[in-house]
Each structure stands twice: as C-alpha cells, then as structure tokens.
Design an enzyme around this catalytic site. Structure first.
Site, PDB file in Angstrom:
ATOM      1  N   ASP A  28      -4.372   4.849   8.702  1.00 54.46           N
ATOM      2  CA  ASP A  28      -4.189   4.395  10.088  1.00 54.46           C
ATOM      3  C   ASP A  28      -2.886   4.886  10.702  1.00 54.46           C
ATOM      4  O   ASP A  28      -2.673   4.737  11.908  1.00 54.46           O
ATOM      5  CB  ASP A  28      -4.277   2.869  10.186  1.00 54.46           C
ATOM      6  CG  ASP A  28      -3.387   2.134   9.196  1.00 54.46           C
ATOM      7  OD1 ASP A  28      -2.786   2.788   8.324  1.00 54.46           O
ATOM      8  OD2 ASP A  28      -3.300   0.895   9.302  1.00 54.46           O
ATOM      9  N   TYR A 144       3.889  -8.511   7.439  1.00 55.09           N
ATOM     10  CA  TYR A 144       5.222  -7.981   7.174  1.00 55.09           C
ATOM     11  C   TYR A 144       6.290  -8.817   7.894  1.00 55.09           C
ATOM     12  O   TYR A 144       6.071  -9.260   9.016  1.00 55.09           O
ATOM     13  CB  TYR A 144       5.359  -6.544   7.692  1.00 55.09           C
ATOM     14  CG  TYR A 144       4.452  -5.523   7.081  1.00 55.09           C
ATOM     15  CD1 TYR A 144       3.855  -5.715   5.837  1.00 55.09           C
ATOM     16  CD2 TYR A 144       4.186  -4.334   7.751  1.00 55.09           C
ATOM     17  CE1 TYR A 144       3.034  -4.761   5.286  1.00 55.09           C
ATOM     18  CE2 TYR A 144       3.364  -3.358   7.200  1.00 55.09           C
ATOM     19  CZ  TYR A 144       2.785  -3.579   5.970  1.00 55.09           C
ATOM     20  OH  TYR A 144       1.972  -2.620   5.423  1.00 55.09           O
ATOM     21  N   PRO A 145       7.464  -8.961   7.268  1.00 55.09           N
ATOM     22  CA  PRO A 145       8.616  -9.417   8.043  1.00 55.09           C
ATOM     23  C   PRO A 145       9.174  -8.207   8.799  1.00 55.09           C
ATOM     24  O   PRO A 145       9.713  -7.294   8.190  1.00 55.09           O
ATOM     25  CB  PRO A 145       9.589  -9.917   6.971  1.00 55.09           C
ATOM     26  CG  PRO A 145       9.242  -9.140   5.738  1.00 55.09           C
ATOM     27  CD  PRO A 145       7.793  -8.775   5.843  1.00 55.09           C
ATOM     28  N   ARG A 146       8.979  -8.176  10.101  1.00 53.55           N
ATOM     29  CA  ARG A 146       9.389  -6.989  10.869  1.00 53.55           C
ATOM     30  C   ARG A 146       9.740  -7.394  12.295  1.00 53.55           C
ATOM     31  O   ARG A 146       8.959  -8.071  12.964  1.00 53.55           O
ATOM     32  CB  ARG A 146       8.285  -5.943  10.884  1.00 53.55           C
ATOM     33  CG  ARG A 146       8.592  -4.713  11.744  1.00 53.55           C
ATOM     34  CD  ARG A 146       7.447  -3.732  11.722  1.00 53.55           C
ATOM     35  NE  ARG A 146       7.386  -3.013  10.453  1.00 53.55           N
ATOM     36  CZ  ARG A 146       6.343  -2.279  10.054  1.00 53.55           C
ATOM     37  NH1 ARG A 146       5.267  -2.204  10.819  1.00 53.55           N
ATOM     38  NH2 ARG A 146       6.383  -1.652   8.887  1.00 53.55           N
ATOM     39  N   LYS A 187      -1.873  -8.033   2.634  1.00 55.84           N
ATOM     40  CA  LYS A 187      -1.088  -6.848   2.319  1.00 55.84           C
ATOM     41  C   LYS A 187       0.341  -7.083   2.783  1.00 55.84           C
ATOM     42  O   LYS A 187       0.570  -7.501   3.922  1.00 55.84           O
ATOM     43  CB  LYS A 187      -1.672  -5.627   3.029  1.00 55.84           C
ATOM     44  CG  LYS A 187      -0.848  -4.349   2.892  1.00 55.84           C
ATOM     45  CD  LYS A 187      -1.531  -3.194   3.618  1.00 55.84           C
ATOM     46  CE  LYS A 187      -0.641  -1.959   3.653  1.00 55.84           C
ATOM     47  NZ  LYS A 187      -1.306  -0.806   4.292  1.00 55.84           N
ATOM     48  N   GLY A 213       2.601   0.770   0.477  1.00 55.20           N
ATOM     49  CA  GLY A 213       3.306   1.853  -0.196  1.00 55.20           C
ATOM     50  C   GLY A 213       4.716   2.064   0.328  1.00 55.20           C
ATOM     51  O   GLY A 213       5.606   2.460  -0.417  1.00 55.20           O
ATOM     52  N   GLY A 214       4.910   1.806   1.631  1.00 55.39           N
ATOM     53  CA  GLY A 214       6.232   1.982   2.202  1.00 55.39           C
ATOM     54  C   GLY A 214       6.605   3.443   2.350  1.00 55.39           C
ATOM     55  O   GLY A 214       5.738   4.335   2.380  1.00 55.39           O
ATOM     56  N   GLY A 240      -0.605   4.894   1.365  1.00 56.24           N
ATOM     57  CA  GLY A 240      -1.025   5.945   2.258  1.00 56.24           C
ATOM     58  C   GLY A 240      -0.176   7.177   2.091  1.00 56.24           C
ATOM     59  O   GLY A 240      -0.569   8.160   1.476  1.00 56.24           O
ATOM     60  N   ARG A 241       1.070   7.122   2.646  1.00 55.80           N
ATOM     61  CA  ARG A 241       1.974   8.269   2.568  1.00 55.80           C
ATOM     62  C   ARG A 241       2.190   8.737   1.131  1.00 55.80           C
ATOM     63  O   ARG A 241       2.358   9.934   0.864  1.00 55.80           O
ATOM     64  CB  ARG A 241       3.315   7.926   3.207  1.00 55.80           C
ATOM     65  CG  ARG A 241       3.308   7.991   4.717  1.00 55.80           C
ATOM     66  CD  ARG A 241       4.499   7.302   5.322  1.00 55.80           C
ATOM     67  NE  ARG A 241       4.409   5.844   5.210  1.00 55.80           N
ATOM     68  CZ  ARG A 241       5.303   5.018   5.725  1.00 55.80           C
ATOM     69  NH1 ARG A 241       6.361   5.475   6.349  1.00 55.80           N
ATOM     70  NH2 ARG A 241       5.139   3.699   5.622  1.00 55.80           N
TER      71      ARG A 241
END
Length: 245
Positions: A28, A144-146, A187, A213-214, A240-241
């Site tokens: 994505d 996520y914490p973002r 996730k 994955g980060g 992903g990456r």
C-alpha cells in the site's frame, strides 16, 4: 448454531493464518509514498510476491486488482492518506461491502493514536468493524503511535531510544484500544526486544498481533526482528519495504 457471519469470518481468518502464523506483504506504500523503490515497477514486484506465496497481500484496489494476485489472499486497505498532504489523518476510501464484493479476505483500517485526528479515526475504525462484523469480514487494525511534528511524521523514535518502557506503554495502549474496539488482527510497531514486546502481546486481549517492517534494514536485521517478535508471541510479520526493496 453458529451464525453465517461468524462462520464466514472464521473461514477468511483461516485463509490468512497457517498454524496460527501469518506473513503479510503490504504494497500500500505505492499510494501513500508514491511509485518509488520496489514499487516503481509494480507488476514485477507483484509477480515476485505472488510466486513466493505469502499468507496475504495488503493493498488498495488498484494493485489488488492485478490478475497475478487472484490466487493470493488479500487484505484491502479501506483507509488512506498520502505523504503529499496530512499523512497522519487517515480517511475512509472504501466500504466493507465494497471490499466483500471485490473479493477481499479481510479489510485493514489505519489509526494513528496520539494524532489530532485520533478521535475521528477511532470512530471510523469502530464503524468499519461494525459493518465488517455483519458481513463476516475480519478487520486488521493498523495501530501506531504517530503524530505530526513540523509537518512530518513523528513516530516517537526518540522516546524509544530514551525510555523504552514508556514507549512500550504507549504501544500497549494503542494495541489495547484497537482490541477493545473489536479488531480481529492488530498490526503495530515492534518495541525492540522480546521482553517489551511480550507486554504488547499481553495487552491485545488474545487478538493476534503482527509487526510492521518499518524502515529498510539489512536482511540479517529483518530476520532478527522477526525472530524476536515471534518469540514474544507475535502471530506474524507484515513486511513491505524489507521484502520488495
């Protein structure tokens, strides 16, 4: 007798997990960050991913429409934002009914906790879960914490470096909130070691947790992260990456 929506959800979850483990490849980022890196020549990447038979591919309608993915279970992301605008503000871009018609095995909804739009995204996630439950579709909550700082994503990396216990508590709160809202899979970010991530798993109320994955790391580092997360009780990984790059 079990109702039809419950049976449908369990059948779809069984397609996503193999012996209670899952390996999801998210593609994505092509919408979020643009057609760069391993997502520039997307058909080649999709062919590679499909050939290696992950448990699922996570993406938007455009990529998940590829004929090469017809035999691969897919998780349709129904919320979106791009790095060209306000990336921490995810908005609905598809309904659960549309996802079901599209043939999705699961829907994903992203919520950035601590952002100024947290309440709106919580409301959206709750609505998506309610609609999906009625249709027998599992929901993966990307939790996520973002926040945003100086116009850029702020992922609390400095807090993780300075006070890993406080950072872990933050991730635990994100995971618990998504579990309380009724997510079927969660996730989230890996907290750095087995001991801290075990606390995250314990916060999930039994809901399967997979790690993101980060940033791009070496192959050895990605294996090490995956191994530690699984040892802590994670149900799988969503890389992903660190797959297509």
């Amino acid at each position: 007798m079990l109702n039809s929506s419950y049976i449908g959800k369990q059948k779809r979850l069984n397609r996503l997990f193999n012996n209670k483990r899952t390996f999801i490849v998210p593609v994505d980022d092509s919408l979020i960050c643009g057609p760069f890196g391993g997502l520039r020549r997307i058909e080649d990447t999709i062919t590679m991913v499909a050939d290696h038979k992950p448990n699922a591919v996570l993406g938007y309608k455009g990529i998940c429409s590829s004929e090469k993915l017809i035999g691969v279970p897919h998780i349709l992301n129904v919320t979106a934002s791009t790095t060209m605008g306000n990336h921490v503000h995810k908005v609905p871009v598809c309904t659960a009914k549309e996802a079901l018609i599209f043939g999705a095995d699961c829907v994903a909804a992203h919520i950035n906790y601590t952002s100024n739009y947290e309440n709106e995204m919580m409301r959206n996630l709750a609505s998506i879960i309610s609609e999906s439950d009625a249709l027998g579709l599992p929901v993966l909550a990307i939790s996520y914490p973002r926040n945003q700082y100086n116009g850029k994503d702020y992922n609390y990396e400095d807090l993780m470096d300075k006070n890993i216990d406080e950072y872990t508590d933050l991730v635990c709160h994100c995971v618990r909130t998504s579990a309380e809202l009724g997510a079927d899979i969660i996730k989230t970010h890996y907290t750095g070691n087995v001991e801290t991530f075990f606390k995250v798993i314990d916060s999930a109320l039994g809901v399967p947790v997979v790690i993101a994955g980060g940033p791009l790391v070496t192959v050895a580092e990605s294996y090490s992260i995956a191994k530690s997360a699984l040892e802590a009780g994670a149900a799988g990984i969503s890389f992903g990456r660190n797959v297509f790059n």
